[in-house]
Enzyme design. Structure first.
Site, PDB file in Angstrom:
ATOM      1  N   LYS A 197     -34.101  23.901 -19.946  1.00  0.00           N
ATOM      2  CA  LYS A 197     -32.826  24.236 -19.257  1.00  0.00           C
ATOM      3  C   LYS A 197     -32.878  25.882 -19.068  1.00  0.00           C
ATOM      4  O   LYS A 197     -33.462  26.517 -18.140  1.00  0.00           O
ATOM      5  CB  LYS A 197     -31.481  23.718 -19.698  1.00  0.00           C
ATOM      6  N   PHE A 240     -24.338  15.218 -26.708  1.00  0.00           N
ATOM      7  CA  PHE A 240     -25.396  14.639 -25.938  1.00  0.00           C
ATOM      8  C   PHE A 240     -26.117  13.500 -26.307  1.00  0.00           C
ATOM      9  O   PHE A 240     -26.009  13.267 -27.595  1.00  0.00           O
ATOM     10  CB  PHE A 240     -26.455  15.822 -25.270  1.00  0.00           C
ATOM     11  N   ASP A 241     -26.676  12.583 -25.389  1.00  0.00           N
ATOM     12  CA  ASP A 241     -27.077  11.229 -25.860  1.00  0.00           C
ATOM     13  C   ASP A 241     -28.223  11.277 -26.744  1.00  0.00           C
ATOM     14  O   ASP A 241     -28.246  10.550 -27.828  1.00  0.00           O
ATOM     15  CB  ASP A 241     -27.527  10.265 -24.609  1.00  0.00           C
ATOM     16  N   ALA A 252     -29.037  24.149 -24.997  1.00  0.00           N
ATOM     17  CA  ALA A 252     -29.601  24.115 -23.658  1.00  0.00           C
ATOM     18  C   ALA A 252     -29.325  24.802 -22.677  1.00  0.00           C
ATOM     19  O   ALA A 252     -29.907  25.533 -21.922  1.00  0.00           O
ATOM     20  CB  ALA A 252     -29.595  22.665 -23.281  1.00  0.00           C
ATOM     21  N   ASP A 275     -25.919  23.288 -30.019  1.00  0.00           N
ATOM     22  CA  ASP A 275     -26.640  22.592 -29.239  1.00  0.00           C
ATOM     23  C   ASP A 275     -26.921  23.503 -28.010  1.00  0.00           C
ATOM     24  O   ASP A 275     -25.911  23.588 -27.143  1.00  0.00           O
ATOM     25  CB  ASP A 275     -26.155  21.176 -29.048  1.00  0.00           C
ATOM     26  N   TYR A 279     -54.510  28.758 -33.497  1.00  0.00           N
ATOM     27  CA  TYR A 279     -53.750  27.752 -34.135  1.00  0.00           C
ATOM     28  C   TYR A 279     -52.787  28.219 -34.855  1.00  0.00           C
ATOM     29  O   TYR A 279     -51.769  27.725 -35.025  1.00  0.00           O
ATOM     30  CB  TYR A 279     -54.747  26.709 -34.937  1.00  0.00           C
ATOM     31  N   HIS A 335     -30.725   3.551 -21.136  1.00  0.00           N
ATOM     32  CA  HIS A 335     -30.603   3.984 -19.542  1.00  0.00           C
ATOM     33  C   HIS A 335     -31.922   4.296 -19.124  1.00  0.00           C
ATOM     34  O   HIS A 335     -32.093   4.179 -17.744  1.00  0.00           O
ATOM     35  CB  HIS A 335     -29.577   5.120 -19.328  1.00  0.00           C
TER      36      HIS A 335
END
Ligand code: F0G
Length: 457
Positions: free
Chosen positions: A257, A124-125, A216, A214, A72, A449
């Site tokens: 990614k 990004f969304d 990714a 960001d 843990y 979407h």
């Protein structure tokens, strides 16, 4: 004769996929309300919905799974991940999260308040969603060239210094940080140059702001820098990655990614103080700070994936495959975003189906056609994804209306890619016979979407 290019891997395990008939697909897509997210994966032959979490792990990653420590607190797997992040990205502190948007949720819980403005390059969304959810707004400062799909600019992910400075001047204290997405997914998987990252850093310092990446597809961004930016040809991918991140204070990462895992993410930062503030939210939303929503084995695979993903031969194989699809489509005269991005080919639906009105969702219409033609699943990056304006509730029609064909890492062969290219060519040849688009029947208030229900217009 020069030897042809070939993949830098061989295949050790396979997963069967199944073709279907057009008649079957007609029924399945109707049952899914013309929303490709509503299909069952076995109703899809070639799945280019996303490159996120759909990659094939290497034998090294699979062996790391066996070494996972499921304690843990203080698991060795946590430290393996910590060391890989330090070694490759150069950040001292990090928090594991279950995926990228969770990293955004935790970090933005510390940094974003109501009324704030977050400038960046085509957020990004989920990033924009987490900003708007906090009653703040995203200011898009991407260079204008990014919005002309016919222009072959080498760094279409770049931020326009004049746009950024204007926001920094007018926003004042309401700007918590600048976010730079590498590569920029929403503008077509397009890279940001080192020169541009330096510019962002200088403006951030001038106005006393943090810079968050960001990240990714950071490794794909580094590959493009190596190929396209003067002075970087002889640097290794990892040297370029370190230089990129030297301009950031913190990063969010969807490891699904470029760390080539099926699930996972993290936040990394230089500031110990920011780490301890974010830890509170990490414990609340994700899990204790040494696992944050990930199992030990997954942290191990992620650590190895950071090494796999920053290997030049791997990146060359990967990006050349995406480019191969782009070239085949261009040879057929199909309008695609130029230049071809790192993780996907973006088909310009406005130019593909100019006779369909924008209210009838050109990119979604094209994506449905491609599915019907060959069982290939792409995704709309257009009006549906752009959501309604949170205040006026009016549909936002983005400058670009694209169908994205995202290529999973190390999954498909170029024969699959050929099927995709020819299927689109067939549609392109009969595009004048596609007379009707789609209309919305039912939608969620945010990120519609994923669940939107549609019918033929
Ligand atoms: N940032 C970027 C640039 C992304 O492309 C994504 C996800 C995220 C953040 C969120 O990460 O999915 O792990 O929560 N992009 C996926 C895609 C969904 O298909 O492009 P996540």
């Amino acid at each position: 004769m020069e030897l042809p290019f070939a993949e830098s891997f061989k295949i050790k395990m396979v997963e069967p996929i199944r073709k279907s008939s057009r008649q079957e697909r007609e029924k399945w897509i109707r049952d899914a309300n013309y929303n490709l997210f509503g299909l069952k994966s076995d109703q899809v032959f070639i799945d280019l919905l996303t490159d996120s979490g759909t990659g094939a792990m290497s034998d090294r990653q699979w062996s790391e799974l066996m070494l996972g420590d499921e304690s843990y607190a203080g698991a060795t797997s946590y430290f393996k991940m910590k060391n890989a992040i330090k070694d490759i990205l150069g950040f001292e502190h990090f928090l594991p999260t279950h995926q990228g948007r969770a990293a955004e949720n935790v970090l933005f819980s510390v940094l974003v308040k109501e009324g704030d403005i977050v400038p960046g390059n085509s957020h990004f969304d989920t990033t924009k969603g987490h900003i708007e959810f906090r009653k703040a707004s995203a200011a898009d400062c991407t260079i204008d060239e990014a919005f002309d799909t016919t222009l072959a600019h080498p760094f279409k992910g770049n931020i326009d210094p004049a746009k950024l400075e204007a926001v920094l001047q007018s926003g004042g204290d309401q700007i918590p940080f600048i976010i730079v997405t590498v590569t920029c997914n929403s503008s077509g998987g397009q890279p940001v140059s080192i020169e541009n990252l330096k510019m962002v850093r200088q403006l951030a310092d001038k106005y006393g702001k943090l810079v968050v990446f960001d990240s990714a597809r950071f490794a794909e961004n580094a590959y493009f820098i190596k190929l396209r930016e003067k002075g970087y040809q002889d640097k290794s991918i990892r040297e370029i990655v370190r230089e990129m991140f030297s301009h950031a204070d913190a990063m969010t990462m969807s490891a699904k990614k470029d760390a080539i895992v099926n699930m996972g993410g993290f936040i990394a930062m230089r500031s110990k103080e920011l780490h301890s503030q974010a830890s509170v939210f990490n414990i609340m939303f994700e899990g204790y700070i040494t696992y944050g929503g990930m199992s030990g084995r997954d942290m191990n695979a992620l650590a190895q994936g950071l090494y796999d993903g920053t290997d030049f031969d791997y990146l060359e194989t990967r990006i050349k495959q995406v480019e191969y699809l782009g070239k085949r489509l261009m040879d057929f005269g199909i309008p695609v975003q130029q230049p071809i991005g790192g993780h996907a080919v973006f088909v310009d639906a406005k130019r593909f189906l100019p006779h369909i009105p924008k209210e009838e969702l050109q990119a979604q219409t094209l994506a449905v056609e491609l599915y019907l033609e060959a069982g290939v699943r792409g995704v709309e990056i257009g009006t549906l994804l752009a959501d309604r304006d949170p205040v006026t509730r009016i549909n936002r029609y983005p400058a670009l209306e694209l169908m994205r064909l995202a290529i999973p890492r190390r999954v498909y062969t170029n024969n699959h890619i050929d099927v995709v290219a020819v299927a689109l060519k067939n549609i392109y040849d009969r595009r004048d016979t596609i007379l009707k688009g789609l209309k919305i029947v039912n939608e969620a208030p945010i990120m519609r979407h994923f669940t939107v229900a549609l019918e033929r217009a």
